[in-house]
Design a protein around this motif. Structure first.
Motif, PDB file in Angstrom:
ATOM      1  N   ASP A  16       0.819  -1.226   0.000  1.00 37.87           N
ATOM      2  CA  ASP A  16       0.000   0.000   0.000  1.00 37.87           C
ATOM      3  C   ASP A  16       0.850   1.272   0.000  1.00 37.87           C
ATOM      4  N   SER A  40       1.946  -8.265   3.018  1.00 40.01           N
ATOM      5  CA  SER A  40       1.911  -6.810   3.062  1.00 40.01           C
ATOM      6  C   SER A  40       1.537  -6.357   4.466  1.00 40.01           C
ATOM      7  N   SER A  42       1.096  -3.382   7.603  1.00 43.39           N
ATOM      8  CA  SER A  42       0.384  -2.101   7.682  1.00 43.39           C
ATOM      9  C   SER A  42       1.069  -1.120   8.628  1.00 43.39           C
ATOM     10  N   ASN A  51      -4.393  -2.081   2.554  1.00 44.71           N
ATOM     11  CA  ASN A  51      -3.896  -3.447   2.362  1.00 44.71           C
ATOM     12  C   ASN A  51      -5.046  -4.441   2.194  1.00 44.71           C
ATOM     13  N   VAL A  64      -2.038 -10.309   4.310  1.00 42.74           N
ATOM     14  CA  VAL A  64      -1.914  -9.040   5.030  1.00 42.74           C
ATOM     15  C   VAL A  64      -1.649  -9.226   6.517  1.00 42.74           C
TER      16      VAL A  64
END
Ligand SMILES: [Zn+2]
Length: 266
Positions: A16, A40, A42, A51, A64
């Motif tokens: 992101d 991914s 955050s 995300n 995520v």
């Protein structure tokens, strides 16, 4: 997968944080480079939401983790609580809590500028994240380097949390030994190709507890200078780790891949 390629997982990237067009292109290209999945992580609540969109666009390819990156100003308690409430509602989607940890570089900057810095609220927040990871039986992705890794180890031990991933770890030999004995995992970025400190860490750490990552879009130096960080760079990481461990690239890549699948249950 193309010939001469092997499956890899990027164990720590900020999908992101890329320009959306770059992230889109990278995700579309992953398969051709043997990148099976990415995790991914955050930065904060809006990053969690972004995300989550990538997860929905690339199910099976994007995994995520939800958390709050420690190298930023802490928000007010109400905002922190909002993040924890959101994580409670969305915990089944995440493979881990992350990225969380302690603000090593922010604190270093403050001390260089002779400014006071209070680490306590960050330690308290990290403990809440560790308890959340424990409650949901999920791994935790830690940004905790040098002396901060020792504080993180104390908190993990206090809450009997063993599924800890110290991403882009750097620290003393004693801390490194403590972490490997506790069964914690580390990951290295493409700087393993040119950073002696990271190469020494690879020599010291058990291969069965190592993963590879990019921390993209963070930029790299050496042979990667001027390039947009891409998970395909991990091919060079595999080659560097293989040389250091005295194994073939294929065998090394396979162990790194299996480590990540086992640790994250993906
Ligand atoms: Zn990161």
């Amino acid at each position: 997968m193309p010939n001469g390629s092997y499956p890899m997982i990027d164990a720590h990237i900020h999908v992101d944080s890329y320009h959306p067009a770059d992230a889109q292109r990278i995700m579309a290209e992953c398969q051709s480079y043997g990148i099976e999945k990415v995790i991914s992580v955050s930065m904060n609540l809006s990053s969690c939401l972004a995300n989550r969109d990538w997860l929905q666009r690339y199910p099976g390819r994007v995994n995520v983790a939800y958390g709050f990156h420690p190298e930023q100003k802490l928000p007010a308690e109400a905002e922190i609580q909002q993040l924890f409430d959101w994580i409670d509602q969305h915990q089944t989607e995440m493979v881990a809590i992350g990225e969380v940890g302690l603000p090593y570089y922010t604190q270093l900057e403050a001390s260089r500028n002779e400014q006071a810095f209070n680490q306590e609220p960050y330690i308290h927040l990290l403990e809440r994240f560790i308890m959340t990871a424990s409650r949901y039986d999920k791994p935790i992705i830690l940004h905790a380097v040098y002396e901060d890794a020792e504080i993180a180890c104390e908190l993990l031990e206090k809450h009997n949390v063993t599924k800890a991933h110290f991403h882009w770890f750097k620290g003393s030999k004693a801390t490194t030994l403590r972490m490997s004995r506790s069964g914690y995992y580390i990951s290295v970025t493409p700087d393993v190709v040119y950073e002696v400190e990271i190469q020494q860490l690879i020599l010291q750490y058990p291969l069965e507890q190592i993963m590879i990552e990019t921390d993209g879009p963070w930029p790299f130096e050496g042979p990667f200078t001027g390039q947009l960080t891409h998970p395909a760079m991990m091919k060079e990481s595999c080659q560097a780790i293989a040389r250091l461990k005295g194994l073939s690239v294929e065998e090394t890549a396979s162990i790194l891949y299996q480590n990540t699948k086992r640790f994250y249950k993906i």
